[in-house]
Enzyme design. Sequence first.
Site, PDB file in Angstrom:
ATOM      1  N   LYS A   1      36.962  49.181  48.792  1.00 43.14           N
ATOM      2  CA  LYS A   1      36.643  50.603  48.628  1.00 43.14           C
ATOM      3  C   LYS A   1      35.136  50.847  48.650  1.00 43.14           C
ATOM      4  CE  LYS A   1      38.439  51.129  44.571  1.00 43.14           C
ATOM      5  NZ  LYS A   1      38.916  49.798  44.176  1.00 43.14           N
TER       6      LYS A   1
ATOM      7  N   ARG B   1      42.274  56.596  38.589  1.00 38.42           N
ATOM      8  CA  ARG B   1      42.772  55.241  38.382  1.00 38.42           C
ATOM      9  C   ARG B   1      44.070  55.214  37.584  1.00 38.42           C
ATOM     10  NH1 ARG B   1      38.161  52.043  39.367  1.00 38.42           N
ATOM     11  NH2 ARG B   1      38.436  49.826  39.011  1.00 38.42           N
TER      12      ARG B   1
ATOM     13  N   ARG C   1      32.275  37.566  45.374  1.00 40.51           N
ATOM     14  CA  ARG C   1      31.423  38.729  45.687  1.00 40.51           C
ATOM     15  C   ARG C   1      30.012  38.593  45.114  1.00 40.51           C
ATOM     16  NH1 ARG C   1      33.724  44.589  44.574  1.00 40.51           N
ATOM     17  NH2 ARG C   1      33.912  43.898  42.418  1.00 40.51           N
TER      18      ARG C   1
ATOM     19  N   ARG D   1      28.385  40.516  39.824  1.00 37.09           N
ATOM     20  CA  ARG D   1      28.709  41.513  38.803  1.00 37.09           C
ATOM     21  C   ARG D   1      29.278  40.849  37.565  1.00 37.09           C
ATOM     22  NH1 ARG D   1      32.117  46.353  41.338  1.00 37.09           N
ATOM     23  NH2 ARG D   1      33.404  45.829  39.548  1.00 37.09           N
TER      24      ARG D   1
ATOM     25  N   ARG E   1      41.698  43.031  35.508  1.00 36.14           N
ATOM     26  CA  ARG E   1      41.513  44.207  36.370  1.00 36.14           C
ATOM     27  C   ARG E   1      42.683  44.345  37.345  1.00 36.14           C
ATOM     28  NH1 ARG E   1      36.080  42.420  38.539  1.00 36.14           N
ATOM     29  NH2 ARG E   1      36.208  44.105  40.046  1.00 36.14           N
TER      30      ARG E   1
HETATM   31  P1  ADP Z   1      36.676  47.440  40.860  1.00 35.22           P
HETATM   32  O1  ADP Z   1      37.461  48.504  41.562  1.00 35.22           O
HETATM   33  O2  ADP Z   1      36.150  46.399  41.796  1.00 35.22           O
HETATM   34  O3  ADP Z   1      37.363  46.841  39.666  1.00 35.22           O
HETATM   35  P2  ADP Z   1      34.792  49.463  39.844  1.00 35.22           P
HETATM   36  O4  ADP Z   1      33.343  49.354  40.081  1.00 35.22           O
HETATM   37  O5  ADP Z   1      35.532  50.553  40.505  1.00 35.22           O
HETATM   38  O6  ADP Z   1      35.352  48.047  40.259  1.00 35.22           O
HETATM   39  O7  ADP Z   1      35.087  49.550  38.268  1.00 35.22           O
HETATM   40  C1  ADP Z   1      34.543  48.635  37.345  1.00 35.22           C
HETATM   41  C2  ADP Z   1      35.052  48.942  35.937  1.00 35.22           C
HETATM   42  O8  ADP Z   1      34.619  50.273  35.545  1.00 35.22           O
HETATM   43  C3  ADP Z   1      36.573  48.987  35.779  1.00 35.22           C
HETATM   44  O9  ADP Z   1      37.118  47.697  35.559  1.00 35.22           O
HETATM   45  C4  ADP Z   1      36.730  49.916  34.562  1.00 35.22           C
HETATM   46  O10 ADP Z   1      36.440  49.242  33.348  1.00 35.22           O
HETATM   47  C5  ADP Z   1      35.624  50.936  34.784  1.00 35.22           C
HETATM   48  N1  ADP Z   1      36.104  52.123  35.554  1.00 35.22           N
HETATM   49  C6  ADP Z   1      35.702  52.508  36.808  1.00 35.22           C
HETATM   50  N2  ADP Z   1      36.345  53.619  37.210  1.00 35.22           N
HETATM   51  C7  ADP Z   1      37.174  53.963  36.198  1.00 35.22           C
HETATM   52  C8  ADP Z   1      38.126  55.014  35.999  1.00 35.22           C
HETATM   53  N3  ADP Z   1      38.353  55.952  36.942  1.00 35.22           N
HETATM   54  N4  ADP Z   1      38.804  55.063  34.818  1.00 35.22           N
HETATM   55  C9  ADP Z   1      38.594  54.147  33.863  1.00 35.22           C
HETATM   56  N5  ADP Z   1      37.726  53.119  33.982  1.00 35.22           N
HETATM   57  C10 ADP Z   1      37.022  53.024  35.132  1.00 35.22           C
END
Ligand code: ADP
Length: 215
Positions: free
Chosen positions: A13, A88, A127, A160, A171
């Site tokens: 994404k 999410r 990554r 990260r 996750r």
């Molecule tokens: P990835 O999709 O690779 O896990 P992101 O950068 O999208 O990574 O998200 C990293 C972390 O940020 C998630 O594991 C969560 O803890 C938090 N997060 C991101 N977006 C949301 C969301 N929409 N709702 C709740 N937590 C979120």
Amino acid sequence: MRTVLLGAPGSGKGTQGVFLSKKFDIPQISTGDLLRAAVTAGSDLGKQAKSAMDAGALVSDEIVIGLIRERLTHDDAKNGYILDGFPRNIAQAEALDQMLVDLGQPLQGVVLLDVPFNELMQRLTGRRTCKDCGAIFNVHLSPPAEEGVCDNCGGELFQRQDDNEATIENRLKVYEEQTAPLVGFYQQQNKLHTIKGTGDIDAITDAVGAIFDDI
Ligand code: ADP
Ligand code: ZN
């Protein structure tokens, strides 16, 4: 165009969001990026979010919905946006729909990047991101020419904090349990387009771009 990129952690994404944002001249809005910026800035919001992020759990709906509500008021979001990592779960998707109905500007399309589960783990553990330009590499799948150094700008590459095995597992579990139900949610709204998220990166960008062109 008002769009959402949907997909598991590691589905691409972020990578696709950056390309598509340039191509269509609309912002990529990533709640993960917004949250990481808040953590780095040491704000109250960042402090509240950090423990959930380190554990690979979801940050509270209240926090992320607030971030999105504010971000969508910025001028650059007037002509559309690509949401990446939001919504999410169903509650966030419903809150987003309500927000956009209030603005009279409903979502136009949702693209699901479909990647087999076993490939996600390899992508996430390998990554590495450039500190300076944000370019993304993978030590297993697309290594930089020189270890730890960005091909584009010479910047330092970092991993990260939540890309370690224990957090990654959580996750992916959270994705299956809470985010995957959005596939049915958007299917019912007739907004879902599914793209195979494996293979050539440019071909994926083209496939998503073709969908964006149509909506
Ligand atoms: P990835 O999709 O690779 O896990 P992101 O950068 O999208 O990574 O998200 C990293 C972390 O940020 C998630 O594991 C969560 O803890 C938090 N997060 C991101 N977006 C949301 C969301 N929409 N709702 C709740 N937590 C979120
Ligand atoms: Zn770089």
